[in-house]
Design a protein around this motif. Structure first.
Motif, short mmCIF file in Angstrom:
data_model
loop_
_atom_site.label_atom_id
_atom_site.label_comp_id
_atom_site.label_asym_id
_atom_site.label_seq_id
_atom_site.Cartn_x
_atom_site.Cartn_y
_atom_site.Cartn_z
N LEU A 1 -7.25 -12.09 -0.54
CA LEU A 1 -7.42 -11.59 0.82
C LEU A 1 -7.37 -10.07 0.87
CD1 LEU A 1 -5.10 -14.20 2.58
CD2 LEU A 1 -7.59 -14.27 2.35
N LEU A 2 -8.41 -9.48 1.43
CA LEU A 2 -8.47 -8.03 1.63
C LEU A 2 -7.41 -7.63 2.66
CD1 LEU A 2 -10.09 -5.33 1.16
CD2 LEU A 2 -11.37 -5.95 3.21
N VAL A 3 -6.49 -6.77 2.25
CA VAL A 3 -5.36 -6.41 3.12
C VAL A 3 -5.36 -4.95 3.54
CG1 VAL A 3 -3.84 -8.22 2.24
CG2 VAL A 3 -3.97 -6.03 1.04
N GLU A 4 -6.32 -4.17 3.05
CA GLU A 4 -6.34 -2.73 3.31
C GLU A 4 -7.30 -2.35 4.42
OE1 GLU A 4 -8.10 -0.66 -0.19
OE2 GLU A 4 -8.71 -2.67 -0.80
N GLY A 5 -7.65 -3.31 5.29
CA GLY A 5 -8.66 -3.07 6.31
C GLY A 5 -8.29 -2.04 7.35
N SER A 6 -7.02 -1.71 7.47
CA SER A 6 -6.60 -0.66 8.40
C SER A 6 -6.90 0.73 7.85
CB SER A 6 -5.10 -0.77 8.69
OG SER A 6 -4.34 -0.47 7.51
N GLY A 7 -6.99 0.83 6.53
CA GLY A 7 -7.20 2.12 5.89
C GLY A 7 -5.96 2.98 5.81
N ASP A 8 -4.83 2.47 6.26
CA ASP A 8 -3.59 3.24 6.33
C ASP A 8 -2.57 2.67 5.36
OD1 ASP A 8 -1.75 5.17 7.96
OD2 ASP A 8 -0.67 3.25 7.93
N LEU A 9 -1.89 3.51 4.62
CA LEU A 9 -0.94 3.06 3.60
C LEU A 9 0.21 2.27 4.22
CD1 LEU A 9 0.25 2.94 0.77
CD2 LEU A 9 1.22 5.22 1.17
N THR A 10 0.88 2.84 5.22
CA THR A 10 2.04 2.17 5.81
C THR A 10 1.64 0.84 6.45
OG1 THR A 10 3.12 4.30 6.22
CG2 THR A 10 3.91 2.40 7.48
N ALA A 11 0.51 0.83 7.14
CA ALA A 11 0.05 -0.40 7.79
C ALA A 11 -0.33 -1.45 6.74
CB ALA A 11 -1.14 -0.10 8.69
N THR A 12 -0.89 -1.02 5.62
CA THR A 12 -1.25 -1.95 4.56
C THR A 12 -0.01 -2.56 3.93
OG1 THR A 12 -3.32 -0.78 4.06
CG2 THR A 12 -2.42 -2.18 2.32
N GLU A 13 0.99 -1.73 3.67
CA GLU A 13 2.24 -2.25 3.12
C GLU A 13 2.86 -3.29 4.05
OE1 GLU A 13 3.79 1.58 0.49
OE2 GLU A 13 4.44 1.35 2.57
N GLU A 14 2.88 -3.00 5.34
CA GLU A 14 3.44 -3.95 6.32
C GLU A 14 2.61 -5.22 6.35
OE1 GLU A 14 4.35 -4.35 11.13
OE2 GLU A 14 3.67 -2.43 10.30
N ASN A 15 1.29 -5.09 6.29
CA ASN A 15 0.41 -6.24 6.32
C ASN A 15 0.66 -7.17 5.13
OD1 ASN A 15 -1.76 -7.76 7.42
ND2 ASN A 15 -3.20 -6.78 6.01
#
Length: 345
Positions: free
Chosen positions: A318-332
């Motif tokens: 599953l692609l989890v980096e769709g926000s493009g933001d490091l902190t948001a990706t870690e939380e996701n």
């Protein structure tokens, strides 16, 4: 259910490649901490769509940084590299990681990569079966010779042997090999070799179910055992964005992904200058949001379970980096592992 992440090392507008690669590394570390099964690494050249040019190299780094999680390529592109060189690297990673490496391979696209690396359009259009056969020979035999149209060389010893037992008194089998499939021809090729498929995130459940059915019938006709056909570990690629409300998850992706898709996909150049039709980035993002686990944990778990029921596939990238933001990706990633995964077990 085995849930993992699909990492493109996507370079979003305004970012540099270093930022994208750092996010890829951190998302893998968080995936292991959060109990996810695997991470799958994409490979691209000359485009910001994904800035990892060597999935096996990044896999080596991540295998060294982790202790439990499985790391796979999704995919290493065979027409742009020598299958023996790739086989040697796969054997090295398999043996040194204690069997945590999966080699995903694919045909790639008709991109300028073929010109730069010398494979040419012929390697893309006709050479994939020969390359796959040579790769599998290298991973499973003590000595190999090249006797095909593209690769011709005298018999040489395979060192190191990928099928060496990993534990004392154990049996060696080499690294798992998975094939990216987007056409019936490649599905049949994978099935004849008994290799599980990696199916793209643009496909809906019905299309994936049809491809699994074709794989099964072809594998059985090729003499594969019913047990091995039942237990084939096909992988379904998708997108995951976890939020308390579906609207928030969708908004996050619709705000960020179209800019990345537009910039990344527009950068692709075909090797023969053929015309290609680009997907509308916003419409494609909205399609992905409707197909995959995008929303609250319960909705995400239900969508994964529904895909598994309809297709028989129980492994996910599953692609989890769709926000493009490091902190948001870690939380996701953390929420995917700690809030969604428990609902599937």
């Amino acid at each position: 259910m085995r849930v993992g992440t699909f990492v493109l090392a996507a370079q979003f507008p305004g970012q540099g490649p270093g930022e994208a690669l750092h996010r890829a590394i951190r998302s893998t570390e968080v995936a292991e901490e959060s109990g996810l099964d695997s991470v799958w690494l994409a490979e691209h050249h000359f485009v910001p769509y994904g800035v990892c040019p060597s999935a096996v190299t990044l896999a080596a780094l991540l295998l060294g940084r982790t202790r439990r999680i499985r790391v796979g390529t999704a995919v290493s592109v065979l027409p742009t590299q020598h299958p023996v060189a790739l086989g040697e690297q796969a054997a090295l990673l398999h043996l040194t990681s204690g069997g945590r490496f999966t080699l995903g391979v694919g045909r790639g696209g008709p991109w300028v990569d073929l010109e730069v690396f010398g494979g040419g359009l012929e390697a893309y259009e006709k050479g994939f079966p020969e390359s796959l056969e040579l790769l599998l020979d290298w991973l499973g035999k003590p000595r190999v010779a090249g006797r095909g149209e593209r690769y011709g060389f005298r018999e040489v010893a395979v060192v190191p042997r990928a099928d060496e037992p990993l534990v004392e008194d154990g049996e060696g089998s080499g690294p798992e090999v998975v094939v990216a499939c987007t056409s019936p021809g490649t599905v049949r090729l994978a099935a004849e070799n008994g290799l599980p498929m990696l199916l793209g995130m643009h496909c809906g459940d019905q299309e994936k179910a049809d491809m699994v059915a074709l794989w099964r019938s072809t594998a059985l006709a090729a003499g594969r055992s019913p047990e091995s056909v039942r237990e084939a570990g096909h992988v379904s690629a998708g997108v995951a964005q976890i939020a308390d409300r579906s609207e928030d998850a969708v908004e996050t992706l619709v705000k960020a992904m179209p800019g990345w898709l537009r910039q990344g996909l527009d950068a692709h150049v075909t090797v023969d200058d053929r015309h290609r039709v680009m997907r509308d980035p916003v419409a494609y993002t909205e399609l992905l949001c409707g197909l995959h686990p995008v929303g609250p944990p319960r909705l995400a778990a239900d969508r994964l379970a529904a895909t598994a029921e309809r297709t028989g596939i129980t492994r996910f990238a599953l692609l989890v980096e769709g926000s493009g933001d490091l902190t948001a990706t870690e939380e996701n990633v953390a929420r995917l592992g700690t809030e969604v995964l428990p609902l599937l077990t």
